[in-house]
Design a protein around this motif. Sequence first.
Motif, PDB file in Angstrom:
ATOM      1  N   LEU A  86      21.925 -27.030  79.529  1.00  0.00           N
ATOM      2  CA  LEU A  86      20.527 -26.696  79.307  1.00  0.00           C
ATOM      3  C   LEU A  86      19.723 -27.991  79.197  1.00  0.00           C
ATOM      4  O   LEU A  86      20.239 -28.995  78.715  1.00  0.00           O
ATOM      5  CB  LEU A  86      20.403 -25.902  78.001  1.00  0.00           C
ATOM      6  N   VAL A  87      18.462 -27.937  79.642  1.00  0.00           N
ATOM      7  CA  VAL A  87      17.569 -29.091  79.553  1.00  0.00           C
ATOM      8  C   VAL A  87      16.305 -28.679  78.805  1.00  0.00           C
ATOM      9  O   VAL A  87      15.705 -27.654  79.116  1.00  0.00           O
ATOM     10  CB  VAL A  87      17.167 -29.615  80.959  1.00  0.00           C
ATOM     11  N   PHE A  88      15.933 -29.479  77.806  1.00  0.00           N
ATOM     12  CA  PHE A  88      14.625 -29.354  77.167  1.00  0.00           C
ATOM     13  C   PHE A  88      13.768 -30.452  77.784  1.00  0.00           C
ATOM     14  O   PHE A  88      14.075 -31.639  77.644  1.00  0.00           O
ATOM     15  CB  PHE A  88      14.723 -29.549  75.653  1.00  0.00           C
ATOM     16  N   MET A  89      12.686 -30.058  78.484  1.00  0.00           N
ATOM     17  CA  MET A  89      11.892 -30.994  79.277  1.00  0.00           C
ATOM     18  C   MET A  89      10.453 -31.046  78.768  1.00  0.00           C
ATOM     19  O   MET A  89       9.715 -30.056  78.863  1.00  0.00           O
ATOM     20  CB  MET A  89      11.905 -30.542  80.745  1.00  0.00           C
ATOM     21  N   ASP A  90      10.066 -32.214  78.255  1.00  0.00           N
ATOM     22  CA  ASP A  90       8.679 -32.418  77.844  1.00  0.00           C
ATOM     23  C   ASP A  90       7.786 -32.308  79.073  1.00  0.00           C
ATOM     24  O   ASP A  90       8.195 -32.624  80.191  1.00  0.00           O
ATOM     25  CB  ASP A  90       8.537 -33.790  77.194  1.00  0.00           C
ATOM     26  N   TYR A  91       6.580 -31.865  78.869  1.00  0.00           N
ATOM     27  CA  TYR A  91       5.648 -31.697  79.975  1.00  0.00           C
ATOM     28  C   TYR A  91       4.997 -33.025  80.360  1.00  0.00           C
ATOM     29  O   TYR A  91       5.110 -33.464  81.496  1.00  0.00           O
ATOM     30  CB  TYR A  91       4.604 -30.650  79.587  1.00  0.00           C
ATOM     31  N   VAL A  99       6.978 -31.309  84.908  1.00  0.00           N
ATOM     32  CA  VAL A  99       6.758 -30.371  86.018  1.00  0.00           C
ATOM     33  C   VAL A  99       7.271 -30.971  87.318  1.00  0.00           C
ATOM     34  O   VAL A  99       8.001 -30.326  88.077  1.00  0.00           O
ATOM     35  CB  VAL A  99       5.259 -29.980  86.111  1.00  0.00           C
ATOM     36  N   GLU A 100       6.899 -32.212  87.580  1.00  0.00           N
ATOM     37  CA  GLU A 100       7.349 -32.885  88.803  1.00  0.00           C
ATOM     38  C   GLU A 100       8.875 -33.011  88.825  1.00  0.00           C
ATOM     39  O   GLU A 100       9.520 -32.741  89.847  1.00  0.00           O
ATOM     40  CB  GLU A 100       6.699 -34.264  88.894  1.00  0.00           C
ATOM     41  N   ALA A 101       9.457 -33.395  87.683  1.00  0.00           N
ATOM     42  CA  ALA A 101      10.912 -33.533  87.605  1.00  0.00           C
ATOM     43  C   ALA A 101      11.608 -32.197  87.859  1.00  0.00           C
ATOM     44  O   ALA A 101      12.603 -32.132  88.583  1.00  0.00           O
ATOM     45  CB  ALA A 101      11.317 -34.091  86.243  1.00  0.00           C
ATOM     46  N   THR A 102      11.073 -31.129  87.286  1.00  0.00           N
ATOM     47  CA  THR A 102      11.676 -29.806  87.464  1.00  0.00           C
ATOM     48  C   THR A 102      11.634 -29.380  88.929  1.00  0.00           C
ATOM     49  O   THR A 102      12.621 -28.842  89.453  1.00  0.00           O
ATOM     50  CB  THR A 102      10.983 -28.773  86.569  1.00  0.00           C
ATOM     51  N   LYS A 103      10.516 -29.615  89.580  1.00  0.00           N
ATOM     52  CA  LYS A 103      10.413 -29.274  91.013  1.00  0.00           C
ATOM     53  C   LYS A 103      11.482 -30.010  91.818  1.00  0.00           C
ATOM     54  O   LYS A 103      12.132 -29.417  92.687  1.00  0.00           O
ATOM     55  CB  LYS A 103       9.024 -29.621  91.548  1.00  0.00           C
ATOM     56  N   ILE A 104      11.686 -31.279  91.523  1.00  0.00           N
ATOM     57  CA  ILE A 104      12.703 -32.070  92.239  1.00  0.00           C
ATOM     58  C   ILE A 104      14.103 -31.536  91.941  1.00  0.00           C
ATOM     59  O   ILE A 104      14.935 -31.391  92.847  1.00  0.00           O
ATOM     60  CB  ILE A 104      12.569 -33.570  91.893  1.00  0.00           C
TER      61      ILE A 104
END
Length: 161
Positions: A86-91, A99-104
């Motif tokens: 699981l990843v907790f990703m700051d916006y 957001v950009e990282a998640t898209k990649i």
Amino acid sequence: LKHGMNAFIVEPIEMQALKSILISVLNIECANKPFIAPDVKVLLVDDNPMNIRVEKELLSDFQFEVDCAVNGAEAIEMLREVRYDLVFMDYMMPVMDGVEATKIIREMNDPYYQALPIIALSANAIPEAHRKFRQAGMNDFLTKPVQLIEVSRVLRRWLPS
């Protein structure tokens, strides 16, 4: 106990008695005593050292193995090296935002990256932000400051039993 009742409570109701009955009858865990999952590997991505310290301390209650990255680009590199659960990703982060990282990550050519639960972390609780997170491929979100009961809710939804 009659008529199919599993328990009873005497009035006036005391909180500890109510909690004990709920735990035994419904077999639930208290919000202040989260489940533990020591075999779970979590990637926490946040650029703010204070947030990292607080969030890591919160996650320690679950006994996860937690690695940290300070931006989306670093997170992507770490995901290429380690299979996280699981990843907790700051916006909002410098270098590359969540957001950009998640898209990649979602475009990477491996089913693991499409199935990896990514949870947005943001102080921005407005519906437009949540839509943006979902459109990027984030599975869920937590509003900062992160609360233990909300983390537990999200984890139960996205971690395999």
